[in-house]
Design an enzyme around this catalytic site. Structure first.
Site, PDB file in Angstrom:
ATOM      1  N   HIS A 135      -1.254  -0.069   2.874  1.00 26.28           N
ATOM      2  CA  HIS A 135      -2.682  -0.422   2.794  1.00 26.28           C
ATOM      3  C   HIS A 135      -2.926  -1.928   2.682  1.00 26.28           C
ATOM      4  O   HIS A 135      -4.082  -2.354   2.647  1.00 26.28           O
ATOM      5  CB  HIS A 135      -3.348   0.274   1.600  1.00 26.28           C
ATOM      6  CG  HIS A 135      -3.379   1.767   1.700  1.00 26.28           C
ATOM      7  ND1 HIS A 135      -3.896   2.423   2.785  1.00 26.28           N
ATOM      8  CD2 HIS A 135      -2.959   2.728   0.824  1.00 26.28           C
ATOM      9  CE1 HIS A 135      -3.789   3.730   2.590  1.00 26.28           C
ATOM     10  NE2 HIS A 135      -3.218   3.934   1.411  1.00 26.28           N
ATOM     11  N   GLY A 143      -5.567  -0.240  -2.126  1.00 24.06           N
ATOM     12  CA  GLY A 143      -4.869   1.024  -2.318  1.00 24.06           C
ATOM     13  C   GLY A 143      -3.485   0.923  -2.906  1.00 24.06           C
ATOM     14  O   GLY A 143      -2.534   1.532  -2.394  1.00 24.06           O
ATOM     15  N   ASP A 171       2.198   9.696   5.293  1.00 26.81           N
ATOM     16  CA  ASP A 171       1.489   9.664   4.015  1.00 26.81           C
ATOM     17  C   ASP A 171       0.161  10.409   4.176  1.00 26.81           C
ATOM     18  O   ASP A 171      -0.444  10.394   5.245  1.00 26.81           O
ATOM     19  CB  ASP A 171       1.232   8.204   3.637  1.00 26.81           C
ATOM     20  CG  ASP A 171       0.838   8.004   2.189  1.00 26.81           C
ATOM     21  OD1 ASP A 171      -0.278   8.396   1.828  1.00 26.81           O
ATOM     22  OD2 ASP A 171       1.635   7.429   1.428  1.00 26.81           O
TER      23      ASP A 171
END
Length: 395
Positions: A135, A143, A171
């Site tokens: 992120h 994140g 993910d």
């Protein structure tokens, strides 16, 4: 080190990447995984490689230097809250903490160590469970991610080895940072399978996010519905990975192996079991061997049930890298006895999950049909391109 072996990048200092005691991102899971594999007899001293620390110049391959300077200031307690917010620092997700630059740079360096180990032919595959911080953006933390190790590694490969990189992210959260940093690059293909952003951070990763300019057609997103179970998840994963790999013809594969799609994970809404995390690395290994002469770098990522899920799932990832097979049977009694004393939940007995660990999903058929429709829409570009190339070559 034998070329056929895998390398396990590890340092106890990975646990220094620690926001606070209440934060869900807990690198103790890396220690637990290592100890589980050692207890199982799957991880030996000769597999371990110490990570180096990424330099500021290496971080600047993808991150703005002003952002790096802000992280360094935050590490020393010299960045105000107001300054921090401009860079995504000091938020609930990414609080500032002492030595955050140093600890984050080590995670990036671990991934670069994995890259060099594989591309310098010291091992076919390499694993850095401390990485996978997908992120992180050019000028902003997000994140739980300060520096984006996967993105730095991709840029490092492009500049130092000139190889085409396929990045595959499983993910539960969309791999938005890596996507953004290579959105216009036709030599980097990103593939993300994640829970739809309708319900989950970061809210991106729609099927119409396809890339920009010369990079159009090299970004693939497969947003699956909440409560997706193993069969549907694996159907999407296997079809997507196979077709995109055939379309892109990569020289090296990087996988981000967040394991927060498991039904026990407290931050997501998917219903995978260990069956999914046993199958994910098997296909990655096969396709790396098929297209890339085995060149496969695997990273960690999300995973917030650090007790029941992460060590087993990441343990299977390493086992497949090392042997090509998953581990079966009971968990080592010595490992379970040690960590049971610290765990707030009862630890499982086996490497596999029982079939009844979650309640039956009443919308299973509807969810499966929605995922299949989404999959076919996403892959249509690959098929159209393949047909175009075939016709063009015939002419």
């Amino acid at each position: 080190m034998n070329k056929e072996q895998a390398a396990f990048i590890y340092s106890e200092a990975f646990t220094d990447y620690h926001f606070n005691s209440d934060h869900p991102f807990n690198q103790q899971r890396v220690v637990m995984t290592k100890e589980l594999l050692e207890a199982e007899g799957q991880l030996k001293e000769n597999h371990l490689i110490k990570p180096r620390t990424a330099t500021v110049e290496e971080l600047a391959l993808v991150h703005d230097k002003r952002y790096i300077e802000a992280v360094i200031k935050a590490s020393n307690g010299n960045l105000s809250q107001e300054e921090g917010w401009k860079f995504g620092l000091g938020t609930e997700d990414t609080p500032m903490f002492s030595n955050m630059h140093e600890s984050a740079s080590l995670l990036v360096g671990g991934t670069l160590t994995a890259v060099d180990t594989v591309l310098n032919k010291q091992a076919s595959h390499a694993l850095n469970l401390g990485g996978g911080l997908h992120h992180g953006f050019k000028r902003k933390a997000s994140g739980f991610c300060i520096y984006n190790d996967g993105a730095v590694a991709i840029k490092y490969i492009r500049e130092n080895y000139n190889l085409r990189v396929l990045y595959v992210d499983t993910d539960a959260h969309h791999g938005d940072g890596v996507q953004a940093l290579f959105y216009d690059d036709p030599e980097v293909c990103t593939l993300s399978i994640h829970e739809t952003g309708r319900y989950l951070f970061p809210g991106t990763g729609n099927i119409n996010e396809r890339g920009l300019k010369t990079g159009y057609g090299y970004t693939f997103n497969f947003p699956i519905d909440a409560f997706t179970e193993d069969e549907s998840y694996l159907s999407v994963y296997e079809s997507a990975f196979k077709e995109v790999a055939e379309y892109f013809q990569p020289d090296v594969i990087i996988t981000q192996n967040g394991v927060d799609a498991h039904c026990y994970d407290p931050l997501t809404h998917l219903c995978s079991t260990m069956k999914t995390f046993e199958q994910i690395p098997l296909l990655a290994r096969r396709l790396a061997n098929q297209y890339c002469e085995g060149r496969w770098i695997a990273l960690g990522g999300g995973g917030y049930d650090i007790w029941r899920v992460v060590p087993r799932a990441w343990g299977q990832l390493w086992s497949v890298m090392l042997t090509g097979e998953i581990i079966t049977g009971r968990l080592p009694a010595s490992w379970k006895a040690k960590w049971e004393q610290l765990s707030p939940v009862s630890l499982p007995d086996d490497w596999h999950d029982a079939s009844d660990i979650y309640q039956k999903i009443p919308r299973k058929l509807e969810i499966t049909e929605k995922n299949e429709k989404m999959l076919q829409q996403c892959l249509q570009y690959c098929r159209n391109k393949k047909h175009f190339n075939s016709v063009h070559c015939e002419k």
